[in-house]
Design an enzyme around this catalytic site. Structure first.
Site, mmCIF file in Angstrom:
data_model
loop_
_atom_site.group_PDB
_atom_site.id
_atom_site.type_symbol
_atom_site.label_atom_id
_atom_site.label_comp_id
_atom_site.label_asym_id
_atom_site.label_seq_id
_atom_site.Cartn_x
_atom_site.Cartn_y
_atom_site.Cartn_z
ATOM 1 N N SER A 1 0.845 -1.203 0.000
ATOM 2 C CA SER A 1 0.000 0.000 0.000
ATOM 3 C C SER A 1 0.880 1.253 0.000
ATOM 4 O O SER A 1 1.724 1.388 -0.904
ATOM 5 C CB SER A 1 -0.940 -0.043 1.211
ATOM 6 N N ARG B 1 -11.764 6.575 9.758
ATOM 7 C CA ARG B 1 -11.264 5.206 9.731
ATOM 8 C C ARG B 1 -12.351 4.228 9.282
ATOM 9 O O ARG B 1 -12.079 3.298 8.523
ATOM 10 C CB ARG B 1 -10.729 4.789 11.103
ATOM 11 N N ASP C 1 -8.534 -6.750 -4.470
ATOM 12 C CA ASP C 1 -8.259 -5.391 -3.988
ATOM 13 C C ASP C 1 -8.927 -4.388 -4.926
ATOM 14 O O ASP C 1 -8.528 -4.240 -6.077
ATOM 15 C CB ASP C 1 -6.733 -5.178 -3.958
ATOM 16 N N HIS D 1 -7.942 -5.281 -0.151
ATOM 17 C CA HIS D 1 -6.657 -4.592 -0.043
ATOM 18 C C HIS D 1 -5.827 -5.096 1.140
ATOM 19 O O HIS D 1 -4.619 -5.300 1.025
ATOM 20 C CB HIS D 1 -6.921 -3.097 0.103
ATOM 21 N N ASP D 2 -6.459 -5.357 2.267
ATOM 22 C CA ASP D 2 -5.696 -5.805 3.444
ATOM 23 C C ASP D 2 -5.210 -7.229 3.306
ATOM 24 O O ASP D 2 -4.584 -7.766 4.215
ATOM 25 C CB ASP D 2 -6.530 -5.649 4.719
#
Ligand SMILES: CC(=O)SCCNC(=O)CCNC(=O)[C@H](O)C(C)(C)COP(=O)(O)OP(=O)(O)OC[C@H]1O[C@@H](n2cnc3c(N)ncnc32)[C@H](O)[C@@H]1OP(=O)(O)O
Ligand SMILES: N[C@@H](CCO)C(=O)O
Length: 487
Positions: free
Chosen positions: A150, A219, A313, A346-347
């Site tokens: 990232s 967040r 992602d 993505h994570d």
């Protein structure tokens, strides 16, 4: 402690002796960079780990008393991709961060108060330059590799552009060559959430009254982008968190709401709102294209690249990694591409350890002398005749023969050139033409060392010996050059 972990670790805080000259034209002095280091102590084979948006220097191992390891403990440690038996692994907290490195929540030496939003604007390039100053001040003169996911991938790519001769390998995961309008959009909403919180107070908030609601909201939104539609179906479905029926209100009802609320609450405990503003803005500014071309932007790089994407992602979709690959290929750079197959979005780069260990390990593990040498090469005794040596060379189609004693230990080397000279000089004995002072190498040595020995001594072969001098193999310049082609 988890098996294959680096065990108990501590974070170090290094004050840079030189100012960080920023891309904006400003300059920051007395910058502190927080870092952790694992593995080799000798500054050899150094791998720099760059963290993502809200990460820190605690990438592996355990802080005293902790039960949760660093955020990339799955790939850093003995025998893992970032093998701490082989490498010196250094993880830093970025300039502008809030986990020990100088950022907006740090004390401004000029005022004795927190910088707040008097902190100068920063970029990914500035983060990398601060990391470079740290490494130089730690006595490190080159990087075996730099790796990051990232925003960490952005730093890794920026390293290859800013310091091309300093970094030998770049591993860029779930990232891009520039930030897209969508990345900028998500950053903008996150910053708006913070700045619209009355407790933000123009950036001048006290630790006891931070804009936690705004930061939590930022967040919660961002965290959705780190997941995937598939993973959210699996994790939450349409389940209600506590009740059996709809409450017809606006409190937290669904499991997914509860999860995001939890992530928001956890986040405000570990992150500074102003750091979030600066770091997301640095991400917005990230752009390695030159004249709009990533090919032009990456033209000056010298590293070998491994570019990895995550199949699900949607924040940094695989096409962004493939664009980097195309730009590197257009420049004739040595680059490999791999895609992590994962439902996690993505994570996934924080979760798919098995795939990451395989992909990164394959790329990093150096091909050693043992991988290329001729095993158990033909050899000859000093008492043999020159004719016997010539017949062995022709029979095995080789140009170099180790000369050995009865116990197999090396006593010299004879080459086809020596044979030719013996005919011209009318020498009769092997002892008259062999080279006794032999340059050798060991099987675990790197090909880079082998090549440098051959170049330094103007030789084209190296007997491979063990610690007792017994011949295990032969490495020739011909095999070495082939390896460059095949690698
Ligand atoms: C590369 C870097 O720099 S890392 C930067 C710092 N790290 C990050 O930002 C990572 C952000 N992503 C995360 O935190 C992710 O949770 C990961 C990737 C680290 C871990 O993912 P997972 O293992 O899938 O954990 P998950 O996302 O489900 O979160 C688990 C937590 O949510 C809680 N949780 C799960 N479902 C719910 C729910 N319905 N309601 C409330 N809480 C919930 C769990 O109890 C657990 O609590 P904990 O935070 O006290 O451990
Ligand atoms: N979830 C990770 C990756 C974001 O890109 C973080 O917050 O740092």
């Amino acid at each position: 402690m988890l098996q294959d972990s680096v065990g108990e670790v501590t974070t170090h805080y290094h004050t840079l002796t030189r100012p960080v000259d920023l891309e904006s034209g400003a300059s920051l002095s007395d910058v502190i960079i927080a870092y952790e280091r694992y593995g080799r102590k000798d500054n050899k084979n150094v791998i720099l780990v760059c963290h993502a948006l809200t990460g820190d220097a605690h990438a592996a191992g355990f802080h005293k008393g902790d039960t949760k390891p660093g955020w990339w403990n799955g790939i850093i440690g003995p025998g893992k991709a970032l093998d701490t038996n082989r490498y010196c692994v250094i993880a830093t907290n970025v300039l502008g961060g809030c986990k020990g490195s100088t950022g907006p929540s740090s004390e401004d030496p000029a005022t004795g108060k927190p910088y707040g939003i008097t902190f100068p604007g920063i970029t990914i390039r500035d983060m990398v330059h601060a990391e470079h100053l740290l490494l130089e001040e730690l006595g490190i003169t080159e990087l075996y590799a730099v790796i990051g996911g990232s925003m960490g991938g952005m730093q890794a790519m920026q390293w290859s552009v800013e310091f091309p001769a300093f970094v030998r390998r770049v591993i860029c995961i779930a990232s891009a060559g520039y930030s897209t309008p969508m990345h900028i959009a998500f950053g903008a909403v996150g910053r708006a959430a913070i700045m619209s919180d009355p407790d933000w107070n123009g950036g001048n908030y006290s630790p006891g009254k931070k804009p936690d609601r705004g930061l939590s909201l930022a967040r919660m939104m961002a965290h959705i982008t780190y997941l995937s539609d598939e993973s959210m179906h699996t994790k939450f479905g349409r389940r209600l968190q506590k009740s059996e029926a709809f409450g017809y209100g606006f409190h937290t009802e669904f499991s997914v709401e509860s999860y995001l609320q939890h992530q928001g609450e956890m986040f405000v405990e570990r992150f500074d709102p102003n750091s979030y503003l600066y770091i997301t803005r640095a991400v917005d500014y990230y752009d390695l294209t030159k004249n709009g071309s990533l090919t032009d932007g990456l033209a000056g790089t010298e590293a070998k690249f491994l570019i990895i994407s995550v199949s699900s992602d949607w924040l940094y979709p695989p096409y962004l990694s493939q664009e980097i690959m195309l730009a590197l290929s257009a420049n004739g750079k040595e680059a490999r591409y791999a895609e992590i197959v994962s439902p996690h979005g993505h994570d996934g780069f924080l979760l798919e350890n098995a795939q990451l260990n395989y992909m990164v390990g394959q790329f990093l593990t150096p091909i050693t002398v043992e991988d290329l040498m001729m095993h158990d090469p033909p050899s000859i005794r000093e008492t043999s005749s020159i004719r016997e040596a010539a017949e062995l060379m022709i029979g095995h189609e080789i140009n170099h023969l180790p000369v050995v004693l009865g116990d197999g230990t090396l006593s010299g080397i004879v080459t086809s050139w020596d044979i030719a000279k013996s005919v011209a000089g009318n020498f009769q004995n092997l002892a008259e033409i062999m080279t006794k002072d032999v340059i050798t190498i060991q099987r675990s040595d790197s090909l880079r060392l082998a090549a440098s020995l051959m170049e330094k001594h103007a030789i084209s072969a190296l007997p491979v010996v063990d610690n007792a001098g017994r011949v295990l193999g032969m490495l020739t310049s011909e095999t070495l050059s082939l390896s460059e082609v095949l690698q």
